[in-house]
Design an enzyme around this catalytic site. Structure first.
Site, mmCIF file in Angstrom:
data_model
loop_
_atom_site.group_PDB
_atom_site.id
_atom_site.type_symbol
_atom_site.label_atom_id
_atom_site.label_comp_id
_atom_site.label_asym_id
_atom_site.label_seq_id
_atom_site.Cartn_x
_atom_site.Cartn_y
_atom_site.Cartn_z
ATOM 1 C CG HIS A 95 -2.923 3.114 -7.754
ATOM 2 N ND1 HIS A 95 -3.002 3.932 -6.649
ATOM 3 C CD2 HIS A 95 -4.125 2.518 -7.862
ATOM 4 C CE1 HIS A 95 -4.214 3.809 -6.122
ATOM 5 N NE2 HIS A 95 -4.918 2.963 -6.845
ATOM 6 N NE ARG A 150 -3.890 0.349 0.833
ATOM 7 C CZ ARG A 150 -4.737 -0.049 -0.135
ATOM 8 N NH1 ARG A 150 -4.709 0.521 -1.331
ATOM 9 N NH2 ARG A 150 -5.601 -1.021 0.098
ATOM 10 N NE ARG A 155 -2.671 -4.315 -6.719
ATOM 11 C CZ ARG A 155 -3.518 -3.677 -5.942
ATOM 12 N NH1 ARG A 155 -3.174 -2.520 -5.393
ATOM 13 N NH2 ARG A 155 -4.719 -4.151 -5.691
ATOM 14 C CD GLU A 195 -4.774 5.833 -9.100
ATOM 15 O OE1 GLU A 195 -5.030 4.886 -9.867
ATOM 16 O OE2 GLU A 195 -5.404 6.040 -8.051
HETATM 17 O O1 TA6 Z 1 -7.384 4.110 -8.027
HETATM 18 C C1 TA6 Z 1 -8.470 4.153 -7.184
HETATM 19 C C2 TA6 Z 1 -8.833 2.739 -6.796
HETATM 20 O O2 TA6 Z 1 -9.192 1.989 -7.914
HETATM 21 C C3 TA6 Z 1 -9.957 2.837 -5.758
HETATM 22 O O3 TA6 Z 1 -11.186 2.420 -6.232
HETATM 23 C C4 TA6 Z 1 -9.433 2.107 -4.557
HETATM 24 O O4 TA6 Z 1 -10.051 1.009 -4.171
HETATM 25 C C5 TA6 Z 1 -7.950 2.057 -4.838
HETATM 26 O O5 TA6 Z 1 -7.744 2.076 -6.198
HETATM 27 C C6 TA6 Z 1 -7.078 1.067 -4.117
HETATM 28 O O6 TA6 Z 1 -7.223 -0.235 -4.561
HETATM 29 P P1 TA6 Z 1 -6.473 -1.379 -3.772
HETATM 30 O O7 TA6 Z 1 -6.772 -2.654 -4.503
HETATM 31 O O8 TA6 Z 1 -5.016 -1.054 -3.786
HETATM 32 O O9 TA6 Z 1 -7.044 -1.374 -2.375
#
Ligand code: TA6
Length: 292
Positions: free
Chosen positions: A162, A66, A92, A265
């Site tokens: 991201h 994260r 990832r 992103e």
């Molecule tokens: O980029 C935004 C997103 O798609 C959100 O909808 C949110 O859930 C985030 O990414 C994080 O996703 P993750 O799978 O890393 O928890």
């Protein structure tokens, strides 16, 4: 080239024992996880950390990290047909191979990682491919993902770099560069909405800005800096902050950490997804710099 030929880079066993690379040159320091092909830290000389990584992040194979700059590929978000497949694809969640590391004439370091199909990826997505991730660590950080179709069928992909940025205090931060563009508000049943003026980071945000190819600026008065976010090969930009309530449902984000992060992103999502013909490739890139 091996790491020993490039004195600015050291392999190390990072958190959770994950293989990482520490880069240090005259312009900046960075930490790159081979797991995920993910830049986790970038500190330009004389500056503070630019990227956000959650204190509660997993550092475990099979779980995404994260923070930093996760690579979402070959699909962004949930898999369209099978919600049981990993959110944001598998790139990832894989360990990438280090293929080269050099010092550029500018003094920046260029690290190249590669990911190709394996029994693990083929079980999730039955297609051959080659991903090359080129990271230039210097006074700017540039990350370029080249996706290549090495098979014989067209490949439909959506993707994102991201990026998580570290903030002094989200509610005081605003983002410029998106004025007068339409976005899909995923929190409002995908309502198409026009962005008017700057974007304030003071609530839950999960938006896909459309037809956006220009640069964004994060204005952070508490850290007394602006972060410039440029991109190439992308006409969609996602901005995300989970804010307080949604954060509570996330095991790998502390309850207050949303106040210190925002994601901007560089994407190829929705209408901007890319279909690669056999042998074709596409590069999605993003670049950051700190400005005072
Ligand atoms: O980029 C935004 C997103 O798609 C959100 O909808 C949110 O859930 C985030 O990414 C994080 O996703 P993750 O799978 O890393 O928890």
């Amino acid at each position: 080239m091996t790491s020993s030929e490039h004195p600015a880079m050291q392999p190390l066993s990072g958190k959770g024992g994950l293989p990482m690379l520490e880069v240090a040159n005259e312009q900046a320091k960075a930490l790159i996880s081979l797991y995920g092909g993910q830049v986790l830290s970038w500190v330009p000389r004389g500056e503070e950390e630019v990227l956000f990584v959650s204190e509660r992040s997993h550092f475990t194979a099979g779980q995404p990290i994260r923070g930093g700059v996760p690579v979402c590929w070959p699909w962004f978000g949930p898999h369209a047909a099978d919600p049981g497949k990993p959110m944001h694809g598998f790139a990832r969640l894989m360990t990438w191979q280090l293929t080269s590391s050099v010092t550029l004439p500018s003094g920046a370091s260029r690290i190249e990682l590669m990911l190709t199909e394996s029994p693990e990826t083929l079980a999730l997505w039955p297609h051959p491919f080659r991903l090359v991730l080129r990271m230039e660590v210097g006074s700017h950080l540039r990350i370029a993902l080249t996706m290549e179709n090495t098979g014989e069928e067209p490949l439909a992909t959506t993707s994102a770099l991201h990026s998580y940025f570290r903030l002094g205090e989200a509610a005081h931060v605003h983002i410029t560069g998106l004025d007068d563009t339409f976005y899909i508000d995923t929190l409002q049943q995908d309502l198409h909405t026009l962005q008017r003026g700057k974007l304030q980071v003071n609530q839950e945000i999960n938006r896909i800005y459309l037809d956006t190819a220009g640069l964004c600026m994060i204005h952070d008065p508490l850290l007394e800096r602006q972060i410039m976010v440029k991109k190439e090969g992308s006409r969609s930009t996602v901005v995300w902050n989970p804010w307080s309530e949604r954060s509570r449902s996330m095991a790998d984000l502390g309850p207050e950490e949303y106040q210190h992060m925002v994601c901007i992103e560089a994407c190829n999502v929705r209408h901007d997804g890319r279909t690669l013909a056999p042998s074709a490739s596409h590069t999605l890139a993003t670049e950051f710099a700190v400005i005072h």
